[in-house]
Design a protein around this motif. Structure first.
Motif, PDB file in Angstrom:
ATOM      1  N   LYS A   1      -1.597  -7.410  -2.699  1.00  0.00           N
ATOM      2  CA  LYS A   1      -2.067  -5.821  -2.677  1.00  0.00           C
ATOM      3  C   LYS A   1      -1.967  -5.643  -4.219  1.00  0.00           C
ATOM      4  N   ALA A   2      -1.028  -6.090  -4.873  1.00  0.00           N
ATOM      5  CA  ALA A   2      -1.152  -5.837  -6.352  1.00  0.00           C
ATOM      6  C   ALA A   2      -2.253  -6.092  -7.094  1.00  0.00           C
ATOM      7  N   PHE A   3      -3.092  -6.890  -6.649  1.00  0.00           N
ATOM      8  CA  PHE A   3      -4.441  -7.536  -7.329  1.00  0.00           C
ATOM      9  C   PHE A   3      -5.649  -7.162  -6.463  1.00  0.00           C
ATOM     10  N   GLU A   4      -5.584  -6.391  -5.411  1.00  0.00           N
ATOM     11  CA  GLU A   4      -6.531  -6.067  -4.657  1.00  0.00           C
ATOM     12  C   GLU A   4      -7.038  -4.777  -5.250  1.00  0.00           C
ATOM     13  N   LEU A   5      -7.753  -4.880  -6.257  1.00  0.00           N
ATOM     14  CA  LEU A   5      -8.179  -3.459  -6.728  1.00  0.00           C
ATOM     15  C   LEU A   5      -9.798  -3.317  -7.095  1.00  0.00           C
ATOM     16  N   ASN A   6     -10.565  -2.375  -7.039  1.00  0.00           N
ATOM     17  CA  ASN A   6     -11.733  -2.242  -7.235  1.00  0.00           C
ATOM     18  C   ASN A   6     -12.058  -0.969  -7.810  1.00  0.00           C
TER      19      ASN A   6
ATOM     20  N   LEU B   1      -0.195   0.349  -2.568  1.00  0.00           N
ATOM     21  CA  LEU B   1       0.911  -0.614  -2.970  1.00  0.00           C
ATOM     22  C   LEU B   1       2.342   0.001  -3.237  1.00  0.00           C
ATOM     23  N   HIS B   2       2.091   1.163  -4.086  1.00  0.00           N
ATOM     24  CA  HIS B   2       3.478   1.846  -4.168  1.00  0.00           C
ATOM     25  C   HIS B   2       4.286   2.273  -2.908  1.00  0.00           C
ATOM     26  N   VAL B   3       3.671   2.778  -2.109  1.00  0.00           N
ATOM     27  CA  VAL B   3       4.290   3.012  -0.581  1.00  0.00           C
ATOM     28  C   VAL B   3       4.621   1.882   0.084  1.00  0.00           C
ATOM     29  N   ALA B   4       3.722   0.979   0.067  1.00  0.00           N
ATOM     30  CA  ALA B   4       4.355  -0.217   0.961  1.00  0.00           C
ATOM     31  C   ALA B   4       5.234  -1.170   0.362  1.00  0.00           C
TER      32      ALA B   4
END
Length: 168
Positions: free
Chosen positions: A40-45, A56-59
């Protein structure tokens, strides 16, 4: 009779779920949590990075870990690339098998009486920029995972610190 059959099915399903959970070694849920959060920390677009970071923050992360992670992304220029659609940055990661480096109960924060179970988990990664697997830098991510109340996070874990180390 129908109610008895439904109750029996519910009991069998519950017993099966409990048996499966009991058969897992202790760190397995911890390793799954850490691995999923690293992904999640690297799945960014560029189109959805703000929502992805909030998810990411919430989970996965404590407030401090999230602030530090976001600052790290800004420091290395990834946030600037995500903010512009010109470059169209799509970031992802390939992860290997995680391992627990150490586990202990230790003080968290400034209150020395506030002690939590803490585990440091190392996950091998290859950070992929715009789908270019051939040039994906490899290294590892270390996460400090702490136990939290399940009222705060249903999984009972949160990342308290995250560190990325890339091989040069």
């Amino acid at each position: 009779m129908r109610a008895v059959k439904s109750a029996l099915v519910a009991v069998v399903l519950l017993a099966t779920a409990q048996a499966e959970a009991a058969s897992e070694p202790h760190p397995l849920p911890l390793l799954k949590f850490s691995r999923n959060c690293v992904v999640k920390a690297f799945e960014l677009n560029y189109g959805a990075y703000q929502r992805q970071l909030q998810d990411l923050h919430v989970a996965c992360m404590t407030d401090r870990a999230f602030i530090d992670w976001r600052a790290s992304l800004e420091r290395v220029g990834i946030m600037d690339q995500l903010k512009t659609s010109k470059g169209g940055l799509v970031l992802s990661v390939n992860v290997g098998d995680s391992q627990v480096l150490n586990e202990e109960v230790k003080a968290i924060g400034t209150n020395s009486e506030w002690r939590r179970y803490t585990a440091t988990v190392r996950t091998p990664v290859a950070v992929v920029f715009n789908g270019n697997l051939a040039r994906a830098p490899e290294g590892y991510v270390e996460t400090d995972v702490i136990r939290v109340r399940q009222n705060d996070r249903i999984v009972g874990y949160a990342i308290h610190a995250i560190r990325l180390s890339i091989k040069k």
